[in-house]
Design a protein around this motif. Structure first.
Motif, PDB file in Angstrom:
ATOM      1  N   ARG A  79      20.574  54.033 101.228  1.00 33.08           N
ATOM      2  CA  ARG A  79      19.490  54.982 101.521  1.00 33.08           C
ATOM      3  C   ARG A  79      18.161  54.479 100.945  1.00 33.08           C
ATOM      4  O   ARG A  79      17.152  54.384 101.664  1.00 33.08           O
ATOM      5  N   LEU A  80      18.163  54.127  99.663  1.00 36.72           N
ATOM      6  CA  LEU A  80      16.896  53.684  99.060  1.00 36.72           C
ATOM      7  C   LEU A  80      16.472  52.301  99.556  1.00 36.72           C
ATOM      8  O   LEU A  80      15.281  52.004  99.622  1.00 36.72           O
TER       9      LEU A  80
ATOM     10  N   ASP B  44       5.539  56.632  94.322  1.00 40.03           N
ATOM     11  CA  ASP B  44       6.864  57.205  94.587  1.00 40.03           C
ATOM     12  C   ASP B  44       6.880  58.584  93.928  1.00 40.03           C
ATOM     13  O   ASP B  44       7.083  58.698  92.714  1.00 40.03           O
TER      14      ASP B  44
ATOM     15  N   GLY C 144       8.299  62.136  93.059  1.00 40.48           N
ATOM     16  CA  GLY C 144       9.667  62.643  92.924  1.00 40.48           C
ATOM     17  C   GLY C 144      10.604  61.470  92.687  1.00 40.48           C
ATOM     18  O   GLY C 144      11.662  61.344  93.283  1.00 40.48           O
ATOM     19  N   THR C 145      10.202  60.589  91.802  1.00 38.90           N
ATOM     20  CA  THR C 145      10.909  59.308  91.615  1.00 38.90           C
ATOM     21  C   THR C 145      12.260  59.465  90.924  1.00 38.90           C
ATOM     22  O   THR C 145      13.157  58.654  91.107  1.00 38.90           O
ATOM     23  N   ASP C 146      12.386  60.485  90.080  1.00 41.85           N
ATOM     24  CA  ASP C 146      13.600  60.736  89.298  1.00 41.85           C
ATOM     25  C   ASP C 146      13.893  59.521  88.402  1.00 41.85           C
ATOM     26  O   ASP C 146      13.120  59.214  87.505  1.00 41.85           O
TER      27      ASP C 146
ATOM     28  N   ASP D 165       6.967  62.426  88.787  1.00 41.58           N
ATOM     29  CA  ASP D 165       7.954  63.489  88.969  1.00 41.58           C
ATOM     30  C   ASP D 165       7.436  64.723  88.234  1.00 41.58           C
ATOM     31  O   ASP D 165       6.695  64.596  87.256  1.00 41.58           O
ATOM     32  N   ARG D 166       7.833  65.892  88.746  1.00 40.21           N
ATOM     33  CA  ARG D 166       7.389  67.109  88.056  1.00 40.21           C
ATOM     34  C   ARG D 166       8.355  67.484  86.925  1.00 40.21           C
ATOM     35  O   ARG D 166       8.066  68.360  86.126  1.00 40.21           O
ATOM     36  N   GLY D 167       9.490  66.828  86.883  1.00 41.73           N
ATOM     37  CA  GLY D 167      10.468  67.114  85.830  1.00 41.73           C
ATOM     38  C   GLY D 167      10.331  66.128  84.689  1.00 41.73           C
ATOM     39  O   GLY D 167      10.266  64.922  84.920  1.00 41.73           O
TER      40      GLY D 167
ATOM     41  N   PRO E  57      13.778  63.794  84.323  1.00 43.89           N
ATOM     42  CA  PRO E  57      13.862  62.623  85.215  1.00 43.89           C
ATOM     43  C   PRO E  57      12.823  61.572  84.876  1.00 43.89           C
ATOM     44  O   PRO E  57      13.112  60.359  84.895  1.00 43.89           O
TER      45      PRO E  57
ATOM     46  N   GLY F 245       3.860  65.298  86.838  1.00 42.72           N
ATOM     47  CA  GLY F 245       3.007  66.253  87.551  1.00 42.72           C
ATOM     48  C   GLY F 245       3.589  66.649  88.886  1.00 42.72           C
ATOM     49  O   GLY F 245       4.540  66.032  89.377  1.00 42.72           O
ATOM     50  N   ASP F 246       2.984  67.682  89.458  1.00 40.71           N
ATOM     51  CA  ASP F 246       3.486  68.247  90.703  1.00 40.71           C
ATOM     52  C   ASP F 246       2.923  67.507  91.924  1.00 40.71           C
ATOM     53  O   ASP F 246       1.702  67.330  92.038  1.00 40.71           O
ATOM     54  N   GLY F 247       3.773  67.088  92.792  1.00 40.00           N
ATOM     55  CA  GLY F 247       3.379  66.544  94.081  1.00 40.00           C
ATOM     56  C   GLY F 247       2.321  65.458  94.008  1.00 40.00           C
ATOM     57  O   GLY F 247       2.370  64.561  93.161  1.00 40.00           O
TER      58      GLY F 247
ATOM     59  N   ALA G 129      11.108  60.755  98.809  1.00 38.77           N
ATOM     60  CA  ALA G 129      12.499  60.532  99.223  1.00 38.77           C
ATOM     61  C   ALA G 129      13.454  61.418  98.433  1.00 38.77           C
ATOM     62  O   ALA G 129      13.197  61.763  97.281  1.00 38.77           O
TER      63      ALA G 129
ATOM     64  N   ILE H 250       4.553  69.595  99.710  1.00 37.72           N
ATOM     65  CA  ILE H 250       3.835  68.608  98.883  1.00 37.72           C
ATOM     66  C   ILE H 250       2.680  67.994  99.677  1.00 37.72           C
ATOM     67  O   ILE H 250       1.561  67.873  99.180  1.00 37.72           O
TER      68      ILE H 250
ATOM     69  N   GLN I 228      11.924  60.490 103.338  1.00 38.54           N
ATOM     70  CA  GLN I 228      13.380  60.561 103.558  1.00 38.54           C
ATOM     71  C   GLN I 228      13.821  61.972 103.171  1.00 38.54           C
ATOM     72  O   GLN I 228      14.237  62.222 102.063  1.00 38.54           O
TER      73      GLN I 228
HETATM   74  C1  LIG Z   1      17.048  64.230  94.203  1.00 35.00           C
HETATM   75  S1  LIG Z   1      15.708  63.518  93.392  1.00 35.00           S
HETATM   76  C2  LIG Z   1      15.330  62.131  94.399  1.00 35.00           C
HETATM   77  C3  LIG Z   1      14.922  60.960  93.564  1.00 35.00           C
HETATM   78  C4  LIG Z   1      14.497  59.714  94.320  1.00 35.00           C
HETATM   79  N1  LIG Z   1      13.250  59.917  95.003  1.00 35.00           N
HETATM   80  C5  LIG Z   1      15.566  59.277  95.297  1.00 35.00           C
HETATM   81  O1  LIG Z   1      15.336  59.363  96.503  1.00 35.00           O
HETATM   82  O2  LIG Z   1      16.648  58.859  94.852  1.00 35.00           O
HETATM   83  C6  LIG Z   1      14.352  64.581  93.710  1.00 35.00           C
HETATM   84  C7  LIG Z   1      13.294  64.502  92.638  1.00 35.00           C
HETATM   85  O3  LIG Z   1      12.101  65.078  93.155  1.00 35.00           O
HETATM   86  C8  LIG Z   1      11.472  65.761  92.106  1.00 35.00           C
HETATM   87  N2  LIG Z   1      10.552  66.740  92.704  1.00 35.00           N
HETATM   88  C9  LIG Z   1      10.878  67.804  93.493  1.00 35.00           C
HETATM   89  N3  LIG Z   1       9.765  68.457  93.857  1.00 35.00           N
HETATM   90  C10 LIG Z   1       8.708  67.793  93.297  1.00 35.00           C
HETATM   91  C11 LIG Z   1       7.303  67.979  93.300  1.00 35.00           C
HETATM   92  N4  LIG Z   1       6.750  69.008  93.952  1.00 35.00           N
HETATM   93  N5  LIG Z   1       6.531  67.107  92.625  1.00 35.00           N
HETATM   94  C12 LIG Z   1       7.085  66.067  91.946  1.00 35.00           C
HETATM   95  N6  LIG Z   1       8.415  65.848  91.897  1.00 35.00           N
HETATM   96  C13 LIG Z   1       9.217  66.692  92.567  1.00 35.00           C
HETATM   97  C14 LIG Z   1      12.615  66.376  91.321  1.00 35.00           C
HETATM   98  O4  LIG Z   1      12.221  66.687  89.988  1.00 35.00           O
HETATM   99  C15 LIG Z   1      13.642  65.264  91.369  1.00 35.00           C
HETATM  100  O5  LIG Z   1      13.577  64.406  90.269  1.00 35.00           O
END
Ligand SMILES: C[S@@+](CC[C@H](N)C(=O)[O-])C[C@H]1O[C@@H](n2cnc3c(N)ncnc32)[C@H](O)[C@@H]1O
Length: 234
Positions: free
Chosen positions: A12-13, A28, A30-32, A53-55, A58, A80-82, A97, A107, A124
């Motif tokens: 996938r990646l 990237d 939402g990089t996790d 990432d917002r978390g 991660p 940060g968010d989005g 993704a 986002i 994705q």
């Molecule tokens: C399932 S993981 C996917 C990680 C990686 N992109 C991948 O495809 O393997 C989704 C990630 O998106 C982050 N996320 C979700 N909404 C977000 C937002 N609004 N801004 C930043 N990060 C976000 C979550 O915190 C999480 O770490």
């Protein structure tokens, strides 16, 4: 030495990475874990990547991996968010993704001009892919490439979009305009799995005759028939 460590991405990646043109600054979002940014830098696909990432949790793992590989100069880890973590024009490719289609739409909508200023979006969505395609068409994007990837029996749709115009039929929004036009080695299996999942869902709803359920069952029957016809035509 560590920097040259081979990074093995999921199918996938890898498919996401293939849609990133070489030499551009990538975000990237939402990089996790940060695997994609590391892969892009280690393989000299991107000179610089913003990994956000917002978390916090991660992001901590992305930061640890970046630091372990001494890639801090090339991977900028941001909480940060989005798209709020990006300055206009900072990222030439924005990658979203592994999150739901609704989240992806939210986002992009929240910072639409910034997204429209990028050269390419690589998306994705895990769910609601047709809604993402429709959203792109309605917001000044054109799908320029589509791919499918399979990991452990699950199929993933990958979309590359660039600023531009496109019109989509319902069929194109549902199944991908370029997948329909150009085909793909995984397309038929992907559709068969979709049809099987829907047929199982329909069977599980057999005894539920509430008004909502009757309507949903009718929708499912129509979708199953449409997919069946498409499979038959391939
Ligand atoms: C399932 S993981 C996917 C990680 C990686 N992109 C991948 O495809 O393997 C989704 C990630 O998106 C982050 N996320 C979700 N909404 C977000 C937002 N609004 N801004 C930043 N990060 C976000 C979550 O915190 C999480 O770490």
């Amino acid at each position: 030495m560590v920097k040259r460590m081979r990074i093995k991405l999921s199918n996938r990646l890898q498919a996401v990475a293939r849609q990133i043109p070489p030499g551009l600054r990538v975000a990237d979002v939402g990089t996790d874990h940060g695997y994609l940014p590391v892969y892009l830098v280690v393989n000299d696909i991107a000179p610089k990547v913003i990994a956000s990432d917002r978390g916090k949790r991660p992001l901590d793992s992305a930061r640890q991996l970046t630091s372990l590989l001494s890639l801090e100069n090339q991977i900028d880890v941001r909480l940060g968010d989005g798209l709020s973590v990006l300055q206009p024009g900072e990222a030439e490719v924005i990658c979203l993704a592994g999150m739901g289609g609704v989240a992806i739409k939210e986002i992009i909508s929240a910072d639409l001009p910034l997204a429209q200023a990028a050269k390419r979006l690589v998306l994705q969505p895990q769910r609601n892919v047709p809604a993402v395609r429709r959203f792109l068409a309605e917001n000044g994007f054109k799908i320029v490439a589509e791919d499918l990837a399979e990991d452990d029996g699950f199929y993933y749709e990958i979309i590359a979009a660039e600023p531009g115009q496109m019109e989509l039929t319902d069929q194109e929004a549902d199944f991908g305009p370029l997948l329909l036009r150009d085909g793909h080695p995984l397309f038929k299996d992907f559709l068969i799995l979709k049809e099987t999942d829907m047929t199982q869902l329909l069977a599980a709803m057999a005894d539920n005759n509430s008004q909502d359920s009757v309507q949903r069952k009718k929708q499912l029957e129509e979708e199953i028939s449409r997919i069946g016809k498409l499979i038959g035509s391939l």
